[in-house]
Design a protein around this motif. Structure first.
Motif, mmCIF file in Angstrom:
data_model
loop_
_atom_site.group_PDB
_atom_site.id
_atom_site.type_symbol
_atom_site.label_atom_id
_atom_site.label_comp_id
_atom_site.label_asym_id
_atom_site.label_seq_id
_atom_site.Cartn_x
_atom_site.Cartn_y
_atom_site.Cartn_z
ATOM 1 N N GLU A 1 0.832 -1.203 0.000
ATOM 2 C CA GLU A 1 0.000 0.000 0.000
ATOM 3 C C GLU A 1 0.865 1.251 0.000
ATOM 4 O O GLU A 1 0.559 2.233 -0.686
ATOM 5 C CB GLU A 1 -0.921 -0.017 1.217
ATOM 6 C CG GLU A 1 -1.979 1.067 1.202
ATOM 7 C CD GLU A 1 -2.962 0.929 2.343
ATOM 8 O OE1 GLU A 1 -4.008 1.596 2.306
ATOM 9 O OE2 GLU A 1 -2.681 0.151 3.281
ATOM 10 N N CYS A 2 1.963 1.211 0.755
ATOM 11 C CA CYS A 2 2.892 2.337 0.767
ATOM 12 C C CYS A 2 3.507 2.547 -0.613
ATOM 13 O O CYS A 2 3.633 3.683 -1.093
ATOM 14 C CB CYS A 2 3.983 2.096 1.811
ATOM 15 S SG CYS A 2 5.209 3.424 1.925
ATOM 16 N N LEU A 3 3.870 1.455 -1.277
ATOM 17 C CA LEU A 3 4.431 1.564 -2.626
ATOM 18 C C LEU A 3 3.404 2.119 -3.593
ATOM 19 O O LEU A 3 3.730 2.929 -4.471
ATOM 20 C CB LEU A 3 4.920 0.187 -3.090
ATOM 21 C CG LEU A 3 5.529 0.105 -4.495
ATOM 22 C CD1 LEU A 3 6.725 1.045 -4.620
ATOM 23 C CD2 LEU A 3 5.945 -1.315 -4.815
ATOM 24 N N MET A 4 2.141 1.708 -3.438
ATOM 25 C CA MET A 4 1.090 2.226 -4.307
ATOM 26 C C MET A 4 0.918 3.728 -4.116
ATOM 27 O O MET A 4 0.755 4.481 -5.093
ATOM 28 C CB MET A 4 -0.222 1.498 -4.026
ATOM 29 C CG MET A 4 -1.353 1.905 -4.955
ATOM 30 S SD MET A 4 -2.947 1.181 -4.524
ATOM 31 C CE MET A 4 -3.320 2.092 -3.035
ATOM 32 N N ARG A 5 0.975 4.184 -2.867
ATOM 33 C CA ARG A 5 0.851 5.623 -2.614
ATOM 34 C C ARG A 5 2.012 6.396 -3.246
ATOM 35 O O ARG A 5 1.826 7.481 -3.799
ATOM 36 C CB ARG A 5 0.792 5.877 -1.106
ATOM 37 C CG ARG A 5 -0.530 5.510 -0.469
ATOM 38 C CD ARG A 5 -0.688 6.186 0.892
ATOM 39 N NE ARG A 5 0.334 5.753 1.812
ATOM 40 C CZ ARG A 5 0.203 4.733 2.652
ATOM 41 N NH1 ARG A 5 -0.923 4.045 2.668
ATOM 42 N NH2 ARG A 5 1.185 4.388 3.472
ATOM 43 N N LYS A 6 3.214 5.818 -3.154
ATOM 44 C CA LYS A 6 4.360 6.465 -3.798
ATOM 45 C C LYS A 6 4.162 6.567 -5.302
ATOM 46 O O LYS A 6 4.506 7.570 -5.925
ATOM 47 C CB LYS A 6 5.639 5.687 -3.494
ATOM 48 C CG LYS A 6 6.084 5.740 -2.043
ATOM 49 C CD LYS A 6 7.348 4.913 -1.844
ATOM 50 C CE LYS A 6 7.793 4.897 -0.390
ATOM 51 N NZ LYS A 6 8.992 4.037 -0.191
ATOM 52 N N MET A 7 3.604 5.508 -5.881
ATOM 53 C CA MET A 7 3.362 5.513 -7.323
ATOM 54 C C MET A 7 2.337 6.580 -7.697
ATOM 55 O O MET A 7 2.446 7.227 -8.736
ATOM 56 C CB MET A 7 2.877 4.136 -7.769
ATOM 57 C CG MET A 7 3.874 3.016 -7.564
ATOM 58 S SD MET A 7 5.257 3.095 -8.702
ATOM 59 C CE MET A 7 4.450 2.671 -10.230
ATOM 60 N N LYS A 8 1.324 6.753 -6.841
ATOM 61 C CA LYS A 8 0.313 7.772 -7.117
ATOM 62 C C LYS A 8 0.886 9.179 -7.024
ATOM 63 O O LYS A 8 0.579 10.051 -7.840
ATOM 64 C CB LYS A 8 -0.851 7.629 -6.127
ATOM 65 C CG LYS A 8 -1.791 6.469 -6.418
ATOM 66 C CD LYS A 8 -2.971 6.493 -5.456
ATOM 67 C CE LYS A 8 -3.972 5.391 -5.778
ATOM 68 N NZ LYS A 8 -5.137 5.430 -4.861
ATOM 69 N N GLU A 9 1.727 9.395 -6.013
ATOM 70 C CA GLU A 9 2.267 10.729 -5.783
ATOM 71 C C GLU A 9 3.348 11.096 -6.794
ATOM 72 O O GLU A 9 3.403 12.222 -7.268
ATOM 73 C CB GLU A 9 2.829 10.817 -4.359
ATOM 74 C CG GLU A 9 1.763 10.671 -3.279
ATOM 75 C CD GLU A 9 2.375 10.529 -1.895
ATOM 76 O OE1 GLU A 9 3.623 10.542 -1.806
ATOM 77 O OE2 GLU A 9 1.613 10.397 -0.911
ATOM 78 N N ASN A 10 4.230 10.169 -7.118
ATOM 79 C CA ASN A 10 5.329 10.450 -8.056
ATOM 80 C C ASN A 10 5.424 9.320 -9.082
ATOM 81 O O ASN A 10 6.323 8.481 -9.018
ATOM 82 C CB ASN A 10 6.660 10.582 -7.302
ATOM 83 C CG ASN A 10 6.639 11.707 -6.289
ATOM 84 O OD1 ASN A 10 6.453 12.852 -6.640
ATOM 85 N ND2 ASN A 10 6.820 11.353 -5.026
ATOM 86 N N PRO A 11 4.490 9.281 -10.033
ATOM 87 C CA PRO A 11 4.500 8.159 -10.986
ATOM 88 C C PRO A 11 5.739 8.118 -11.858
ATOM 89 O O PRO A 11 6.224 7.049 -12.204
ATOM 90 C CB PRO A 11 3.238 8.409 -11.825
ATOM 91 C CG PRO A 11 2.934 9.860 -11.646
ATOM 92 C CD PRO A 11 3.394 10.221 -10.274
#
Length: 709
Positions: free
Chosen positions: A247-257
């Motif tokens: 989930e943390c990795l997904m949030r990172k992907m959303k914020e800085n794709p």
């Protein structure tokens, strides 16, 4: 082979391979949904039809026996293997009871039917809704993209800018929906390992309660039931940590794709439109810089994911196409060695064209930013080891029975303050150890090797492989790891009080000691094997760190083995060979620690002062006076005076060498430079300080500033 891991970065590429992997997950979810549906139906029939109970139980058992779990990744843990074969175990139990008459199972609906229906409605149905949304956004994104790319370059700049913004918004929404769908699919796949099996386990437990004839069978099943309960709990614990990481990795992907796209300077891949006569055809293209090979596959996500034939050719040159020379935007020309003419391609955006041009060494220079990263280098030096030992001593003497030890996170500000105090006591300890290690203690180099060892089927082979890998670690890393594992073994021995079993400690320390260098979904899925490595190190720490692997060889291994052999050859003789002379009556030090003085024959090697809690001879509980006794003895044999304060051991009359320079801050302390030799060094009443003689003057010396000779 299990189901392939779905990487979040593939959501941005949306490649055919990604669609195929996603489809395999969807098929598995449909299969699971159908199976749960059938299982619920069979369960209700079992409850309602007593006359047909035998037939219903047989069908139910057959259904369980036929279903096979598919795990994400290329290997399964022991817990997952245990859970996977649990259905077959359940089926065997039911088959043994098929001829027995029974009465109504009063609570079967609560423990079996409802949880399965809840899992199907809340998890699988949610995944299906996410799929509908994903398919809808796919069609919308493709339609908007095609319409956008069809715009003429002669349009007004404001109109083009507005169109670009619209496409960016649609693209961003599509990426977010794609990420959420992939996350939900993998979440359901992981959840079914315990949300699905646990109700079945509860149902079987209810059967044993109400079946008198099944009493003996229940006793036989009890061992597997215990293992399965532990496996489910371990799997749930690993799931919680894995889910938070994903989930943390997904949030990172959303914020800085853009920072997480899997694009490198050597390989480029993505969708391109290729001009064929008067039409533009969509291809999924891949370019490898080393052989300069371009591969194109005709693929359209809107048409159900049909894949065309693959074309491949060698790149000769790549040139950016000027806007005034073609009606389309984002175009560039490619010349190939094995195909005549020029191929005109259209990228999806200006940034996308820049990346393709950069990868293909386009004729027009491409500007890009270079980012510099600085890393703090921490050293595992004497100061670091001393601080670690002090922390361990504090935990083992003051908080080893605390529930949730190491699992309940402390307040960050307090942790930092405590760390600063420990690293900066009296401003004499080097502050360089305050930096975090840039690499895990078990190193990035051996991370994959440790994971591979944990995936072995034979438990003894796992221990042997990990044993060998530990002794290939750098010496300081291995020493620090040994110190930590010995401490964690002590913590686990108090698990009845602190609730921290070996498995729980593995969950806490696995991701820290053995973290991967690259953060991907596949790497996060391997966290459970990192935990297994730490569990093995804790459970077998005495064997792993005490014994040198039998397969060790070569010059580097010989250097590693020599000091360990020496310690074995110089093993101290038993103290029972010569009686110890104890003195006076029991007293205690200022801190309430017991203090002992006694004589020890010189033939008995005293323990190292750097390891005061691991003496090579037995501890004696007979008390003594805090004052050193007279060196005179009725025995003519040479003896040494040994002083024990609490758990610290000192040998009177020893010499010590200064490792660092020190300036006295009080009259009771000694000033000295590095290399100074002290005489008659022994313990003092001040915790953390020794007492020694320098130039006929006796005073205090910091304990972590010297080494005994």
């Amino acid at each position: 082979m299990g189901l392939p891991a779905l990487e979040f970065s593939d959501c941005y590429l949306d490649s055919p391979q990604f669609r195929e992997r996603l489809k395999s997950h969807e098929l598995e979810l449909d299969k699971t949904n159908k199976f749960i549906k059938e299982l619920i139906k069979d369960g209700k029939a079992l409850i309602q039809a007593l006359k047909s109970l035998s037939t219903a139980k047989r069908k139910f058992a057959d259904s369980l026996n036929e279903f096979k779990f598919q795990c994400i990744g290329d290997a399964e843990t022991d817990d997952e293997i245990c859970i996977a074969k649990s259905l077959q175990e359940f089926a065997a139990v039911l088959q043994n009871l098929e001829d027995e008459r029974t009465r109504m199972i009063e609570n079967a609906n609560d423990v079996l039917i409802m949880p399965l229906e809840r899992f199907r409605k809340e998890q699988i149905s949610a995944a299906k809704e996410a799929k509908k949304k994903y398919d809808k956004e796919t069609e919308k994104y493709c339609a908007v993209m095609e319409k956008h790319l069809s715009l003429s370059a002669r349009k007004k700049e404001s109109h083009l800018h507005e169109a670009d913004n619209q496409v960016d918004n649609v693209r961003q929404h599509f990426y977010e929906v794609s990420l959420e769908y992939v996350f939900k699919v993998q979440e359901v796949q992981e959840r079914k390992m315990f949300d699905f099996v646990e109700p079945l386990l509860a149902f079987l437990q209810g059967l044993f309660t109400y079946y008198h004839h099944g009493y003996e069978l229940a006793k036989d099943f009890n061992h597997f039931k215990t293992d399965l309960t532990i496996s489910i709990q371990n799997t749930r614990n690993r799931f919680e940590s894995t889910r938070s990481e994903v989930e943390c990795l997904m949030r990172k992907m959303k914020e800085n794709p853009h920072e997480h796209k899997s694009v490198s300077q050597h390989t480029m891949e993505g969708y391109l439109y290729v001009q064929e006569k008067r039409t533009w055809v969509k291809y999924y293209c891949t370019y490898h810089r080393e052989p300069k090979r371009i591969t194109m596959v005709l693929f359209d996500p809107k048409s159900g994911g049909k894949t065309g034939d693959e074309e491949s050719f060698i790149l000769k040159s790549c040139t950016r196409r000027k806007t005034d020379s073609i009606e389309k935007r984002f175009c560039f020309d490619v010349e190939t060695v094995d195909r005549p003419g020029v191929i005109t391609m259209q990228a999806l955006s200006e940034e996308d064209r820049r990346l393709w041009m950069e990868a293909m060494d386009g004729r027009e220079p491409v500007n890009f930013m270079l980012f510099m990263f600085a890393s703090l280098v921490a050293q595992l030096d004497v100061v670091g080891f001393n601080v670690m030992k002090k922390f361990i001593y504090a935990v083992e003497t003051r908080g080893i029975d605390e529930q949730g030890l190491y699992r309940i996170v402390g307040v960050n500000s307090k942790v930092q303050k405590l760390l600063s105090l420990a690293m900066g006591k009296k401003k004499k300890i080097h502050r360089k150890t305050h930096s975090l290690l840039p690499a895990p203690l078990m190193t990035y180099q051996y991370q994959r090797s440790f994971i591979k060892a944990a995936k072995m089927d034979n438990p003894e082979a796992r221990v042997t492989a990990i044993h060998g890998l530990v002794h290939r670690l750098p010496e300081k890393n291995r020493q620090m790891l040994e110190l930590l594992m010995k401490h964690l073994g002590n913590v686990a021995s108090h698990h009845l009080q602190n609730l921290m079993t070996i498995a729980n400690l593995g969950v806490v320390f696995g991701p820290t000691l053995l973290r991967p260098q690259e953060e991907t979904v596949a790497a996060i899925m391997d966290i459970k094997f990192q935990n297994i490595v730490v569990e093995i190190l804790i459970e077998h720490h005495e064997k792993i760190f005490r014994d040198v692997p039998s397969s060790a060889g070569g010059s580097s291994n010989m250097q590693l083995n020599l000091p360990r052999r020496r310690s074995t050859e110089n093993k101290a003789p038993s103290c029972s060979e010569r009686p110890l002379t104890l003195f006076h009556t029991p007293t205690h030090s200022l801190k309430g620690e017991s203090s002992y003085w006694f004589r020890l024959p010189c033939s008995v090697t005293s323990p190292s002062p750097t390891s005061p809690r691991s003496p090579s001879w037995p501890m004696f509980s007979a008390p003594s006076s805090p004052q050193p006794p007279s060196s005179a003895s009725s025995d003519s044999s040479p003896v040494r005076l040994v002083h024990i304060v609490g758990r610290r051991i000192y040998v009177a009359g020893r010499k010590a060498r200064a490792l660092y320079a020190c300036k006295a801050e009080h009259d009771s302390e000694l000033s000295f430079i590095a290399g100074t030799i002290f005489e008659n060094v022994h313990s003092s009443r001040e915790p953390g300080w020794l007492e020694g003689t320098l130039d006929n003057r006796t005073g205090l010396i910091p304990e972590n500033y010297v080494e005994f000779l």
